[in-house]
Design a protein around this motif. Structure first.
Motif, PDB file in Angstrom:
ATOM      1  N   ASP A  66       0.847  -1.181   0.000  1.00  0.00           N
ATOM      2  CA  ASP A  66       0.000   0.000   0.000  1.00  0.00           C
ATOM      3  C   ASP A  66       0.890   1.241   0.000  1.00  0.00           C
ATOM      4  N   LEU A  67       0.377   2.324  -0.571  1.00  0.00           N
ATOM      5  CA  LEU A  67       1.124   3.576  -0.640  1.00  0.00           C
ATOM      6  C   LEU A  67       0.421   4.632   0.198  1.00  0.00           C
TER       7      LEU A  67
ATOM      8  N   LEU B 157      -7.307  22.044  -1.835  1.00  0.00           N
ATOM      9  CA  LEU B 157      -7.506  20.681  -1.338  1.00  0.00           C
ATOM     10  C   LEU B 157      -6.197  20.167  -0.775  1.00  0.00           C
ATOM     11  N   GLU B 158      -6.273  19.538   0.384  1.00  0.00           N
ATOM     12  CA  GLU B 158      -5.124  18.851   0.971  1.00  0.00           C
ATOM     13  C   GLU B 158      -5.667  17.650   1.723  1.00  0.00           C
ATOM     14  N   THR B 159      -5.142  16.475   1.389  1.00  0.00           N
ATOM     15  CA  THR B 159      -5.628  15.261   2.037  1.00  0.00           C
ATOM     16  C   THR B 159      -4.531  14.213   2.090  1.00  0.00           C
ATOM     17  N   GLU B 160      -4.619  13.322   3.071  1.00  0.00           N
ATOM     18  CA  GLU B 160      -3.721  12.180   3.168  1.00  0.00           C
ATOM     19  C   GLU B 160      -4.565  10.928   3.019  1.00  0.00           C
ATOM     20  N   LEU B 161      -4.021   9.937   2.318  1.00  0.00           N
ATOM     21  CA  LEU B 161      -4.767   8.706   2.099  1.00  0.00           C
ATOM     22  C   LEU B 161      -3.821   7.547   1.915  1.00  0.00           C
ATOM     23  N   THR B 162      -4.363   6.345   2.077  1.00  0.00           N
ATOM     24  CA  THR B 162      -3.634   5.120   1.788  1.00  0.00           C
ATOM     25  C   THR B 162      -4.234   4.516   0.544  1.00  0.00           C
TER      26      THR B 162
ATOM     27  N   THR C 297      -5.178   5.781  -9.015  1.00  0.00           N
ATOM     28  CA  THR C 297      -5.201   4.349  -9.294  1.00  0.00           C
ATOM     29  C   THR C 297      -3.807   3.807  -9.046  1.00  0.00           C
ATOM     30  N   HIS C 298      -3.725   2.691  -8.311  1.00  0.00           N
ATOM     31  CA  HIS C 298      -2.449   2.007  -8.067  1.00  0.00           C
ATOM     32  C   HIS C 298      -2.353   0.912  -9.127  1.00  0.00           C
ATOM     33  N   THR C 299      -1.494   1.093 -10.129  1.00  0.00           N
ATOM     34  CA  THR C 299      -1.445   0.165 -11.253  1.00  0.00           C
ATOM     35  C   THR C 299      -0.430  -0.953 -11.067  1.00  0.00           C
ATOM     36  N   GLY C 300       0.198  -1.013  -9.898  1.00  0.00           N
ATOM     37  CA  GLY C 300       1.169  -2.065  -9.602  1.00  0.00           C
ATOM     38  C   GLY C 300       2.589  -1.554  -9.698  1.00  0.00           C
ATOM     39  N   ASP C 301       3.504  -2.292  -9.080  1.00  0.00           N
ATOM     40  CA  ASP C 301       4.929  -1.964  -9.091  1.00  0.00           C
ATOM     41  C   ASP C 301       5.177  -0.509  -8.680  1.00  0.00           C
ATOM     42  N   ASN C 302       4.441  -0.051  -7.656  1.00  0.00           N
ATOM     43  CA  ASN C 302       4.556   1.308  -7.114  1.00  0.00           C
ATOM     44  C   ASN C 302       4.225   2.393  -8.133  1.00  0.00           C
ATOM     45  N   THR C 303       3.514   2.060  -9.186  1.00  0.00           N
ATOM     46  CA  THR C 303       3.119   3.029 -10.200  1.00  0.00           C
ATOM     47  C   THR C 303       1.713   3.530  -9.897  1.00  0.00           C
ATOM     48  N   VAL C 304       1.568   4.846  -9.968  1.00  0.00           N
ATOM     49  CA  VAL C 304       0.303   5.497  -9.627  1.00  0.00           C
ATOM     50  C   VAL C 304      -0.146   6.366 -10.799  1.00  0.00           C
ATOM     51  N   GLU C 305      -1.443   6.327 -11.063  1.00  0.00           N
ATOM     52  CA  GLU C 305      -2.026   7.213 -12.061  1.00  0.00           C
ATOM     53  C   GLU C 305      -2.904   8.230 -11.337  1.00  0.00           C
ATOM     54  N   LEU C 306      -2.670   9.501 -11.606  1.00  0.00           N
ATOM     55  CA  LEU C 306      -3.452  10.611 -11.070  1.00  0.00           C
ATOM     56  C   LEU C 306      -4.367  11.101 -12.184  1.00  0.00           C
ATOM     57  N   GLN C 307      -5.627  11.290 -11.855  1.00  0.00           N
ATOM     58  CA  GLN C 307      -6.604  11.715 -12.853  1.00  0.00           C
ATOM     59  C   GLN C 307      -7.396  12.908 -12.323  1.00  0.00           C
TER      60      GLN C 307
ATOM     61  N   ILE D 221      -5.114  28.007 -13.610  1.00  0.00           N
ATOM     62  CA  ILE D 221      -4.167  26.902 -13.589  1.00  0.00           C
ATOM     63  C   ILE D 221      -4.522  26.029 -12.387  1.00  0.00           C
ATOM     64  N   MET D 222      -4.758  24.764 -12.660  1.00  0.00           N
ATOM     65  CA  MET D 222      -5.046  23.783 -11.607  1.00  0.00           C
ATOM     66  C   MET D 222      -3.844  22.854 -11.534  1.00  0.00           C
ATOM     67  N   GLU D 223      -3.264  22.722 -10.349  1.00  0.00           N
ATOM     68  CA  GLU D 223      -2.131  21.833 -10.149  1.00  0.00           C
ATOM     69  C   GLU D 223      -2.439  20.872  -9.007  1.00  0.00           C
ATOM     70  N   VAL D 224      -2.113  19.612  -9.217  1.00  0.00           N
ATOM     71  CA  VAL D 224      -2.332  18.576  -8.206  1.00  0.00           C
ATOM     72  C   VAL D 224      -1.045  17.769  -8.083  1.00  0.00           C
ATOM     73  N   ARG D 225      -0.611  17.543  -6.841  1.00  0.00           N
ATOM     74  CA  ARG D 225       0.588  16.744  -6.588  1.00  0.00           C
ATOM     75  C   ARG D 225       0.312  15.792  -5.448  1.00  0.00           C
ATOM     76  N   CYS D 226       0.649  14.520  -5.670  1.00  0.00           N
ATOM     77  CA  CYS D 226       0.555  13.501  -4.622  1.00  0.00           C
ATOM     78  C   CYS D 226       1.959  12.974  -4.362  1.00  0.00           C
ATOM     79  N   THR D 227       2.368  13.018  -3.081  1.00  0.00           N
ATOM     80  CA  THR D 227       3.716  12.666  -2.666  1.00  0.00           C
ATOM     81  C   THR D 227       3.661  11.516  -1.660  1.00  0.00           C
ATOM     82  N   LEU D 228       4.618  10.605  -1.731  1.00  0.00           N
ATOM     83  CA  LEU D 228       4.713   9.547  -0.730  1.00  0.00           C
ATOM     84  C   LEU D 228       5.022  10.159   0.628  1.00  0.00           C
ATOM     85  N   ILE D 229       4.388   9.635   1.662  1.00  0.00           N
ATOM     86  CA  ILE D 229       4.705  10.080   3.029  1.00  0.00           C
ATOM     87  C   ILE D 229       5.079   8.875   3.877  1.00  0.00           C
TER      88      ILE D 229
END
Length: 114
Positions: free
Chosen positions: A22-23, A37-42, A63-73, A106-114
């Protein structure tokens, strides 16, 4: 012979699941440089299209597509349109980021590992 093939496939699937993890992510969205928007999730391994919020007419999904690869939509409800970004997240400096530039915003979204 079919039984042997089935065992090999099952063994490979179980092995890949054992290494899948899990990430834990922190996602931040800004609209014209204002945090909206600011949120933390698993994000569970194999998770498909998990919604993590909405802001300024956009819905956001991961979406967690496997092998630590994530798709942001980002789904823009007003147009409608979808934008995607994909990244492999390996350590705490890893992130997936999506920027949408229009004349009006301009809309910017970033998801970072914590």
């Amino acid at each position: 012979m079919n039984c042997l093939k089935s065992l090999i496939v099952l063994s490979a699937l179980l092995s890949s699941q054992a290494f899948a993890k899990d990430l834990n992510l922190k996602c931040v969205a800004t609209y014209n440089a204002d945090k909206v928007l600011e949120t933390e999730l698993t994000l569970a391994s194999g998770a498909r299209s998990i919604s993590f919020g909405e802001a300024q007419g956009f819905d956001f999904f991961l979406t967690h597509t496997g092998d630590n690869t994530v798709e942001l939509q980002a789904l823009n409800i007003d147009e409608p349109s979808r934008s995607y970004a994909t990244a492999k997240l390996t350590d705490s400096s890893s992130f997936v980021e999506l920027s949408i530039w229009k004349r009006e915003f301009i809309m910017e979204v970033r998801c970072t590992l914590i």
